[in-house]
Design an enzyme around this catalytic site. Structure first.
Site, PDB file in Angstrom:
ATOM      1  N   LYS A 154       7.171  12.315  34.069  1.00  0.00           N
ATOM      2  CA  LYS A 154       8.059  12.672  32.953  1.00  0.00           C
ATOM      3  C   LYS A 154       8.623  14.052  33.287  1.00  0.00           C
ATOM      4  O   LYS A 154       8.039  15.094  32.942  1.00  0.00           O
ATOM      5  CB  LYS A 154       7.249  12.660  31.648  1.00  0.00           C
ATOM      6  CG  LYS A 154       8.100  12.659  30.396  1.00  0.00           C
ATOM      7  CD  LYS A 154       7.265  12.349  29.168  1.00  0.00           C
ATOM      8  CE  LYS A 154       7.991  12.692  27.881  1.00  0.00           C
ATOM      9  NZ  LYS A 154       9.198  11.905  27.602  1.00  0.00           N
TER      10      LYS A 154
HETATM   11  N1  PMP Z   1      10.314   5.576  28.549  1.00  0.00           N
HETATM   12  C1  PMP Z   1      10.864   6.788  28.578  1.00  0.00           C
HETATM   13  C2  PMP Z   1      12.014   7.030  29.480  1.00  0.00           C
HETATM   14  C3  PMP Z   1      10.384   7.815  27.759  1.00  0.00           C
HETATM   15  O1  PMP Z   1      10.938   9.026  27.767  1.00  0.00           O
HETATM   16  C4  PMP Z   1       9.302   7.545  26.896  1.00  0.00           C
HETATM   17  C5  PMP Z   1       8.776   8.628  25.994  1.00  0.00           C
HETATM   18  N2  PMP Z   1       7.838   9.420  26.649  1.00  0.00           N
HETATM   19  C6  PMP Z   1       8.751   6.262  26.904  1.00  0.00           C
HETATM   20  C7  PMP Z   1       9.284   5.297  27.740  1.00  0.00           C
HETATM   21  C8  PMP Z   1       7.587   5.920  26.027  1.00  0.00           C
HETATM   22  O2  PMP Z   1       6.449   6.618  26.462  1.00  0.00           O
HETATM   23  P1  PMP Z   1       5.287   7.008  25.465  1.00  0.00           P
HETATM   24  O3  PMP Z   1       4.899   5.784  24.759  1.00  0.00           O
HETATM   25  O4  PMP Z   1       4.200   7.504  26.367  1.00  0.00           O
HETATM   26  O5  PMP Z   1       5.804   8.062  24.566  1.00  0.00           O
END
Ligand code: PMP
Length: 300
Positions: A154
């Protein structure tokens, strides 16, 4: 923004309005930073519970490692700093944004040698998509190719792709975008994973071209515990549009049912039974109302 008193910056509590960085900070220019989005909720007994904090901190440190950041804090120190930031700001529910970035003192693309700065901010943040059900536009932008970068990280710079897709969708009057991968299969939203429901079965794209979300993983476990079959596979846009139900998952978006994709109404345009069931259980779990899932909570 719904501000609080302090932001944790490199181990110190800095008043919100003074939490600033130099304009020549490396990450501001090149996007090489790692961050997380975490939510915390007030439980029925008035406590504050952070949802899957450990997993988010693991991902944060993994993301930082992909750009060789030497993070001066351990996971445990980051966990403690997060808890203390919540307590110090006297806030019961909201959003947590840890970010690790290359700071001031070096320019040029190779970041090695640049100062690594770490911050943790918390603030009150309600519904992310702002609607009970959302209308989604398939983006003309393709999700970042898995060989262009580390998809599972991320990283700040990845979000330019998400910004482009979001602007395009919003400008066309939709609530959210849907990105396809480089082969034309369904990938994910700009900040969410996506699921379809067909004949009672849950279908979601494989973990190849997406950020494997922590909410996605939580839904996997909830589905399993409720005997809902789950299939991870390549999904055609057509199949998604013909699904009985569809929904997004993400820390910010939580479980958000999808009403429409482009011109296609999903199912009957209302929240479907499988989505509703999963959403209800997820909502209870994050608020500490289900014993089975309190293992996912860290109390501040
Ligand atoms: N895909 C992307 C591109 C994201 O930015 C996020 C948010 N972090 C998610 C999926 C979902 O991830 P999470 O459930 O860990 O927040």
């Amino acid at each position: 923004m719904d501000t609080v008193d302090y932001i944790w910056m490199n181990g110190e509590y800095i008043p919100w309005n003074k939490a600033k960085i130099h304009v020549l900070s490396h990450t501001l220019h090149y996007g090489g930073g790692a961050f997380e989005g975490i939510r915390f909720y007030e439980t029925e007994d008035g406590k504050s519970a952070i949802f899957r904090l450990e997993e988010h901190m693991d991902r944060l440190l993994f993301s930082a490692s992909t750009i060789q950041m030497e993070v001066p804090y351990t996971k445990q120190e980051l966990v403690e700093a997060t808890l203390e930031t919540i307590r110090k700001n006297n806030i019961k529910s909201g959003y947590i944004r840890p970010i690790i970035y290359f700071g001031y003192g070096k320019m040029g693309l190779d970041p090695r040698g640049a100062k690594v700065d770490t911050c943790i901010a918390v603030w009150g943040w309600g519904s992310y998509l702002g609607e009970d059900m959302v209308k989604v536009k398939t983006s003309s932008y393709v999700r970042i190719h898995p060989k262009s970068t580390e998809t599972q990280a991320k990283l700040c710079g990845h979000y330019v792709n998400s910004i482009m897709a979001s602007l395009e969708a919003h400008n066309a009057g939709f609530h959210e975008a849907l990105l396809l991968d480089h082969k034309g299969f369904v990938a994910e939203g700009p900040g969410e994973n996506i699921f379809a429901v067909k004949d009672g079965k849950l279908i979601t794209p494989e973990s190849v071209n997406i950020l494997v979300g922590i909410t996605r993983d939580s839904i996997f476990e909830i589905a399993k515990n409720n005997n809902i079959e789950l299939i991870e596979k390549k999904m055609k846009l057509e199949d998604l549009k013909n699904a009985d139900e569809a929904f997004f998952t993400g820390t910010a978006a939580e479980v958000t049912p999808i009403k429409q994709i482009d011109d296609s109404i999903i199912g009957n345009g209302e929240i479907g039974p499988v989505t509703e069931k999963l959403k209800n259980i997820y909502t209870k779990a994050i608020h500490g109302a289900l014993e089975q899932y309190t293992k996912w909570l860290t109390y501040a």
